[in-house]
Design an enzyme around this catalytic site. Structure first.
Site, PDB file in Angstrom:
ATOM      1  N   CYS A   2       0.674  -1.086  -0.023  1.00  0.00           N
ATOM      2  CA  CYS A   2      -0.055  -0.207  -0.019  1.00  0.00           C
ATOM      3  C   CYS A   2       0.728   1.382  -0.007  1.00  0.00           C
ATOM      4  O   CYS A   2       1.930   1.426   0.249  1.00  0.00           O
ATOM      5  CB  CYS A   2      -0.820   0.054   1.343  1.00  0.00           C
ATOM      6  SG  CYS A   2      -1.817  -1.359   1.617  1.00  0.00           S
ATOM      7  N   ARG A  27       4.874   0.460  -5.896  1.00  0.00           N
ATOM      8  CA  ARG A  27       4.864  -0.318  -4.752  1.00  0.00           C
ATOM      9  C   ARG A  27       3.841  -1.522  -4.968  1.00  0.00           C
ATOM     10  O   ARG A  27       3.733  -2.660  -4.467  1.00  0.00           O
ATOM     11  CB  ARG A  27       4.274   0.362  -3.540  1.00  0.00           C
ATOM     12  CG  ARG A  27       5.347   1.386  -3.214  1.00  0.00           C
ATOM     13  CD  ARG A  27       4.795   2.425  -2.143  1.00  0.00           C
ATOM     14  NE  ARG A  27       4.853   1.693  -0.837  1.00  0.00           N
ATOM     15  CZ  ARG A  27       5.439   1.612   0.134  1.00  0.00           C
ATOM     16  NH1 ARG A  27       6.753   2.313  -0.226  1.00  0.00           N
ATOM     17  NH2 ARG A  27       5.074   1.093   1.175  1.00  0.00           N
ATOM     18  N   TRP A  75      -3.005  -2.604  -1.690  1.00  0.00           N
ATOM     19  CA  TRP A  75      -2.455  -3.888  -2.048  1.00  0.00           C
ATOM     20  C   TRP A  75      -3.225  -4.939  -1.019  1.00  0.00           C
ATOM     21  O   TRP A  75      -2.858  -4.901   0.001  1.00  0.00           O
ATOM     22  CB  TRP A  75      -0.888  -4.147  -2.074  1.00  0.00           C
ATOM     23  CG  TRP A  75      -0.234  -5.220  -2.535  1.00  0.00           C
ATOM     24  CD1 TRP A  75      -0.037  -5.239  -4.058  1.00  0.00           C
ATOM     25  CD2 TRP A  75      -0.031  -6.511  -2.012  1.00  0.00           C
ATOM     26  NE1 TRP A  75       0.490  -6.803  -4.103  1.00  0.00           N
ATOM     27  CE2 TRP A  75       0.639  -7.362  -3.156  1.00  0.00           C
ATOM     28  CE3 TRP A  75      -0.170  -6.957  -0.738  1.00  0.00           C
ATOM     29  CZ2 TRP A  75       0.846  -8.645  -2.855  1.00  0.00           C
ATOM     30  CZ3 TRP A  75       0.300  -8.405  -0.447  1.00  0.00           C
ATOM     31  CH2 TRP A  75       0.894  -9.116  -1.333  1.00  0.00           C
ATOM     32  N   ASN A  99      -1.300   1.423   5.807  1.00  0.00           N
ATOM     33  CA  ASN A  99      -0.402   0.418   5.207  1.00  0.00           C
ATOM     34  C   ASN A  99       0.072  -0.518   6.380  1.00  0.00           C
ATOM     35  O   ASN A  99       0.463  -0.026   7.421  1.00  0.00           O
ATOM     36  CB  ASN A  99       0.615   0.980   4.574  1.00  0.00           C
ATOM     37  CG  ASN A  99       1.663   0.320   4.276  1.00  0.00           C
ATOM     38  OD1 ASN A  99       1.468  -0.764   3.969  1.00  0.00           O
ATOM     39  ND2 ASN A  99       2.963   0.852   3.848  1.00  0.00           N
ATOM     40  N   GLY A 100       0.092  -1.796   6.295  1.00  0.00           N
ATOM     41  CA  GLY A 100       0.324  -2.625   7.240  1.00  0.00           C
ATOM     42  C   GLY A 100      -0.746  -3.590   7.473  1.00  0.00           C
ATOM     43  O   GLY A 100      -1.912  -3.822   6.759  1.00  0.00           O
ATOM     44  N   GLU A 479      18.677 -15.430 -10.582  1.00  0.00           N
ATOM     45  CA  GLU A 479      18.150 -13.827 -10.701  1.00  0.00           C
ATOM     46  C   GLU A 479      17.779 -13.683 -12.355  1.00  0.00           C
ATOM     47  O   GLU A 479      16.613 -13.407 -12.328  1.00  0.00           O
ATOM     48  CB  GLU A 479      19.276 -12.875 -10.522  1.00  0.00           C
ATOM     49  CG  GLU A 479      18.906 -11.338 -10.797  1.00  0.00           C
ATOM     50  CD  GLU A 479      17.652 -11.162  -9.960  1.00  0.00           C
ATOM     51  OE1 GLU A 479      17.100 -11.894  -9.089  1.00  0.00           O
ATOM     52  OE2 GLU A 479      17.172  -9.894 -10.177  1.00  0.00           O
ATOM     53  N   LYS A 483      13.769 -12.822 -12.941  1.00  0.00           N
ATOM     54  CA  LYS A 483      13.505 -11.680 -13.867  1.00  0.00           C
ATOM     55  C   LYS A 483      12.362 -12.014 -14.927  1.00  0.00           C
ATOM     56  O   LYS A 483      11.318 -11.572 -15.157  1.00  0.00           O
ATOM     57  CB  LYS A 483      14.690 -11.246 -14.388  1.00  0.00           C
ATOM     58  CG  LYS A 483      15.172  -9.764 -14.402  1.00  0.00           C
ATOM     59  CD  LYS A 483      15.105  -9.032 -13.435  1.00  0.00           C
ATOM     60  CE  LYS A 483      14.667  -9.434 -12.088  1.00  0.00           C
ATOM     61  NZ  LYS A 483      14.676  -8.822 -10.796  1.00  0.00           N
ATOM     62  N   GLU A 486       8.969 -13.225 -13.373  1.00  0.00           N
ATOM     63  CA  GLU A 486       8.170 -12.191 -12.605  1.00  0.00           C
ATOM     64  C   GLU A 486       7.746 -11.387 -13.666  1.00  0.00           C
ATOM     65  O   GLU A 486       6.161 -10.692 -13.515  1.00  0.00           O
ATOM     66  CB  GLU A 486       8.782 -11.411 -11.460  1.00  0.00           C
ATOM     67  CG  GLU A 486      10.034 -10.632 -11.924  1.00  0.00           C
ATOM     68  CD  GLU A 486      10.660  -9.887 -10.678  1.00  0.00           C
ATOM     69  OE1 GLU A 486      10.263 -10.143  -9.643  1.00  0.00           O
ATOM     70  OE2 GLU A 486      11.919  -9.781 -10.727  1.00  0.00           O
ATOM     71  N   HIS A 502      19.747 -35.601 -13.150  1.00  0.00           N
ATOM     72  CA  HIS A 502      19.150 -36.176 -11.800  1.00  0.00           C
ATOM     73  C   HIS A 502      17.834 -36.067 -11.794  1.00  0.00           C
ATOM     74  O   HIS A 502      17.180 -36.292 -10.546  1.00  0.00           O
ATOM     75  CB  HIS A 502      19.991 -35.796 -10.764  1.00  0.00           C
ATOM     76  CG  HIS A 502      21.285 -36.082 -10.579  1.00  0.00           C
ATOM     77  ND1 HIS A 502      21.806 -37.491 -10.417  1.00  0.00           N
ATOM     78  CD2 HIS A 502      22.623 -35.476 -10.798  1.00  0.00           C
ATOM     79  CE1 HIS A 502      23.076 -37.478 -10.732  1.00  0.00           C
ATOM     80  NE2 HIS A 502      23.518 -36.360 -10.696  1.00  0.00           N
ATOM     81  N   LYS A 601       6.510  -3.830  -4.701  1.00  0.00           N
ATOM     82  CA  LYS A 601       7.980  -3.379  -4.710  1.00  0.00           C
ATOM     83  C   LYS A 601       8.599  -3.913  -3.413  1.00  0.00           C
ATOM     84  O   LYS A 601       9.684  -4.122  -3.248  1.00  0.00           O
ATOM     85  CB  LYS A 601       8.086  -2.220  -5.360  1.00  0.00           C
ATOM     86  CG  LYS A 601       9.431  -1.572  -5.186  1.00  0.00           C
ATOM     87  CD  LYS A 601      10.268  -1.921  -6.518  1.00  0.00           C
ATOM     88  CE  LYS A 601      11.655  -1.463  -6.409  1.00  0.00           C
ATOM     89  NZ  LYS A 601      12.280  -2.608  -7.350  1.00  0.00           N
TER      90      LYS A 601
HETATM   91  C1  G6P Z   1       9.832  -7.728  -3.564  1.00  0.00           C
HETATM   92  C2  G6P Z   1      10.129  -7.111  -4.839  1.00  0.00           C
HETATM   93  C3  G6P Z   1      11.537  -7.563  -5.248  1.00  0.00           C
HETATM   94  C4  G6P Z   1      12.627  -7.731  -4.380  1.00  0.00           C
HETATM   95  C5  G6P Z   1      12.144  -8.177  -2.747  1.00  0.00           C
HETATM   96  C6  G6P Z   1      13.066  -7.821  -1.669  1.00  0.00           C
HETATM   97  O1  G6P Z   1       9.567  -8.971  -3.960  1.00  0.00           O
HETATM   98  O2  G6P Z   1       9.333  -7.159  -5.758  1.00  0.00           O
HETATM   99  O3  G6P Z   1      12.048  -7.044  -6.417  1.00  0.00           O
HETATM  100  O4  G6P Z   1      13.940  -8.123  -4.514  1.00  0.00           O
HETATM  101  O5  G6P Z   1      10.941  -7.886  -2.430  1.00  0.00           O
HETATM  102  O6  G6P Z   1      13.131  -6.543  -1.359  1.00  0.00           O
HETATM  103  P1  G6P Z   1      13.884  -5.582  -0.852  1.00  0.00           P
HETATM  104  O7  G6P Z   1      13.213  -4.040  -0.670  1.00  0.00           O
HETATM  105  O8  G6P Z   1      14.085  -6.197   0.485  1.00  0.00           O
HETATM  106  O9  G6P Z   1      15.340  -5.587  -1.560  1.00  0.00           O
END
Ligand code: G6P
Length: 606
Positions: A2, A27, A75, A99-100, A479, A483, A486, A502, A601
């Site tokens: 949020c 976010r 959210w 938010n929370g 990674e 990417k 997602e 395996h 985010k």
């Molecule tokens: C969310 C984001 C990712 C990020 C992860 C950790 O899942 O979508 O992109 O890597 O959180 O976030 P941080 O702010 O702790 O790096």
């Protein structure tokens, strides 16, 4: 998660709120709403969907007119995305955005129902709004203090009391909130980009501090009503940093910002050609004394930790354990006072990483955070902090934050290896110099976008894909795989190349493309054998390797050849084609690149 914005001043409040919320879209959210004082009446407008849906509603004549109000992007956690569950919540007397997560909302809700309160939504937030109304005795600060005593969980709240139409109130615990300080106008926001257009000055609200915000004053007190004096901070991010600057998406812009982000991050941490991390408070001698290192993080940040593990263990011969924060916090880890726990987080607000930090501190371990957002919770609460200087990262899919996190991992590894005499001073200098050259090497790699675009066009119709690699390449390919999935929604897995036979190789057919990362000379022959194995089973293979690789051109269907640099640093270059491939695949599929479905985010709830 949020986003919250609040405004008091002379501008049209609804416009400022919508504009601020648009800067928090990154976010992640599924609905939006605002509440504005129209004279002495609180007028609420809210809508499921994107901010545009809210704007559409307002264009149909429902725009509240006034100069003081609060706004929110939601959210969903409690209750599906819907108009009714959208914030703001409350009644004619008290209206809030939140938010929370309120953990004990059920007993509070039952109590309030027994007191005659009715509830419209399924949210935990509405309970807080009604609880504030229940306690309200004409004194907002007193009322909020009562609420703080009652609720458990995390919250950042923007609050309007009908009796005070010239002001908004704010309070937070375990969820971020800042107060922007302007001239004859003030703001609240979940993050700096929401206020940058109007001011760079802001206060950080600490746990359970209560702020009363009018156009000319910000009065902050603790929950015992004692005034708190605060230092005004100034954001060094400039407004352009939070705009797309001619790029089609923030993600593409941020991929291209990597050379600058790395340069800005490492420059202050290198002196006389050697790593220099002492401004964080942690010296080489201290690093040397730790028994073991834990790296704890989530998502992309955790992947940066995995590369860090390989590099630290390889160079410094110190044991490193990498943990997913949500696992670490519940697995009763064997940390002691002799250990160092490194927390990596772009936002500095991720709930699980924060919980892991608290656990590490309880156990007496030293804590070092690597964080991008200044003054964020994790940065403030850890013993030592190294800030990455990536600037604001807006795209949900992390790119430049990953690269700067890797850069710091390298500097830590070089420093530790040197003080432990696992490498000579000359080798340390060589490696540091190679790291300094990375931004230049990267410029060359960033030119390879057409090649990656072509490869993306070959992947776009796939349902599933495999990334394979060994050693550092395996850590890195995790990674690459994240990417891709997602943002393009193509299922993807990253596999240790040697482990394929395996089990997973049974999945390999002509319909399963494989991306092989092969940048490490010592493992090259072995990875090539694995490539041959998958190709002979029909897979179309893309190979990301270094330019000196003398390989039969039929080994892979597509090659991406990177400039030859020290093997150890290759992940910093090889990350780019992976980012590009994910980006262009998502673009070709017409996906919402910067705001993928269901993702946030900054994950501030567990
Ligand atoms: C969310 C984001 C990712 C990020 C992860 C950790 O899942 O979508 O992109 O890597 O959180 O976030 P941080 O702010 O702790 O790096």
């Amino acid at each position: 998660m949020c986003g919250i914005v609040g405004y008091v001043g002379n501008r049209d409040c609804a416009d400022v709120l919508v504009d601020g919320l648009s800067k928090l879209e990154y976010r992640g959210y599924d609905s939006a709403g605002i509440a504005v004082f129209e004279k002495e009446k609180i007028v609420v407008e809210k809508s499921k969907g994107k901010l545009n849906d809210l704007v559409e509603k307002m264009l149909q004549g429902k725009k509240p007119h006034g100069h003081c109000g609060i706004g929110h992007t939601r959210w969903a956690t409690h209750g599906e995305p819907s108009d009714i569950n959208s914030h703001p919540h409350g009644n004619k007397r008290v209206t809030i955005v939140h938010n929370g997560i309120i953990e004990n909302y059920k007993p509070i809700k039952e109590f309030l129902i027994s007191q005659g309160y009715g509830f419209e939504s399924e949210t935990d937030t509405e309970t807080v709004a009604k609880l504030l109304d229940y306690y309200y005795d004409g004194d907002p600060v007193q009322t909020i203090a009562h609420m703080i005593d009652e609720v458990q969980g995390s919250y950042a709240l923007g609050i309007m009391f009908r009796d005070f139409p010239d002001r908004i109130y704010a309070v937070r615990k375990d969820s971020p909130l800042i107060i922007g300080v302007g001239e004859n106008e003030n703001f609240i926001a979940s993050d700096v980009p929401a206020i940058l257009k109007y001011t760079r000055d802001y206060y950080l609200l600490e746990q359970n501090e209560i702020a009363a915000i009018t156009a000319d004053a910000v009065v902050i007190c603790d929950n015992h009503n004692r005034l708190v004096e605060k230092e005004v901070l100034t954001a060094d991010w400039d407004i352009d940093a939070a705009e797309k600057g001619g790029y089609e998406h923030f993600m593409l812009k941020e991929i291209n910002e990597q050379p600058t982000a790395i340069r800005t991050t490492i420059a202050p941490r290198i002196q006389n050609g050697m790593p220099y991390l002492e401004e964080s408070g942690i010296t080489g001698e201290m690093l040397k004394a730790f028994r073991r290192i834990y790296i704890v993080a989530c998502g992309t940040a955790m992947h940066a930790g995995l590369v860090g593990k390989y590099v630290i263990e390889k160079l410094a011969r110190v044991e490193v354990t990498v943990d997913i924060a949500s696992e670490f916090r519940y697995r009763n880890p064997l940390i002691t006072k002799e250990d160092l726990v490194i927390l990596i987080s772009q936002s500095g607000e991720t709930a699980d990483t924060h919980a892991a930090l608290k656990l590490a501190k309880e156990r007496g371990a030293a804590t070092l955070s690597i964080v991008n957002v200044k003054g964020s919770t994790i940065a403030r609460e850890s013993d030592y902090v190294i800030y990455t200087h990536a600037g604001p990262e807006i795209s949900v899919a992390s790119t430049k934050a990953y690269s700067v996190q890797l850069s710091i991992m390298y500097l830590l590894a070089f420093e530790l290896a040197y003080v432990k005499e696992a490498i000579t001073e000359q080798r340390c200098r060589e490696l540091t110099e190679a790291l300094v050259s990375i931004p230049d090497n990267l410029k060359e790699v960033l030119e390879m976008k057409e090649r990656c675009q072509f490869i993306a066009s070959r992947l776009v119709n796939s349902d599933s894909l495999l990334y394979i690699g060994r050693g550092l390449d395996y850590a890195l390919s995790m990674e690459g795989s994240l990417k891709l999935k997602e943002i393009s929604y193509i299922h993807s897995e990253s596999y240790a190349a040697g482990e394929l036979k395996h089990g997973t190789i049974s999945l390999v057919t002509q319909d399963m493309p494989v991306i092989a990362v092969a940048t490490q000379s010592d493992l090259m022959d072995k990875t090539i054998s694995n490539v041959v194995e998958v190709k002979s089973r029909g897979a179309k293979v893309t190979m990301i390797c270094s330019e000196d690789l003398d390989v039969d051109k039929n080994v892979a269907n597509h090659l991406v050849k990177l400039p030859k640099i020290d093997d150890l640093l290759m992940p910093l270059l090889a990350a780019v084609p992976m980012q590009y491939i994910a980006y262009y695949t998502a673009v070709l599929k017409g996906c919402n690149v910067d705001q993928p479905r269901n993702l946030a985010k900054s994950v501030t709830v567990e």
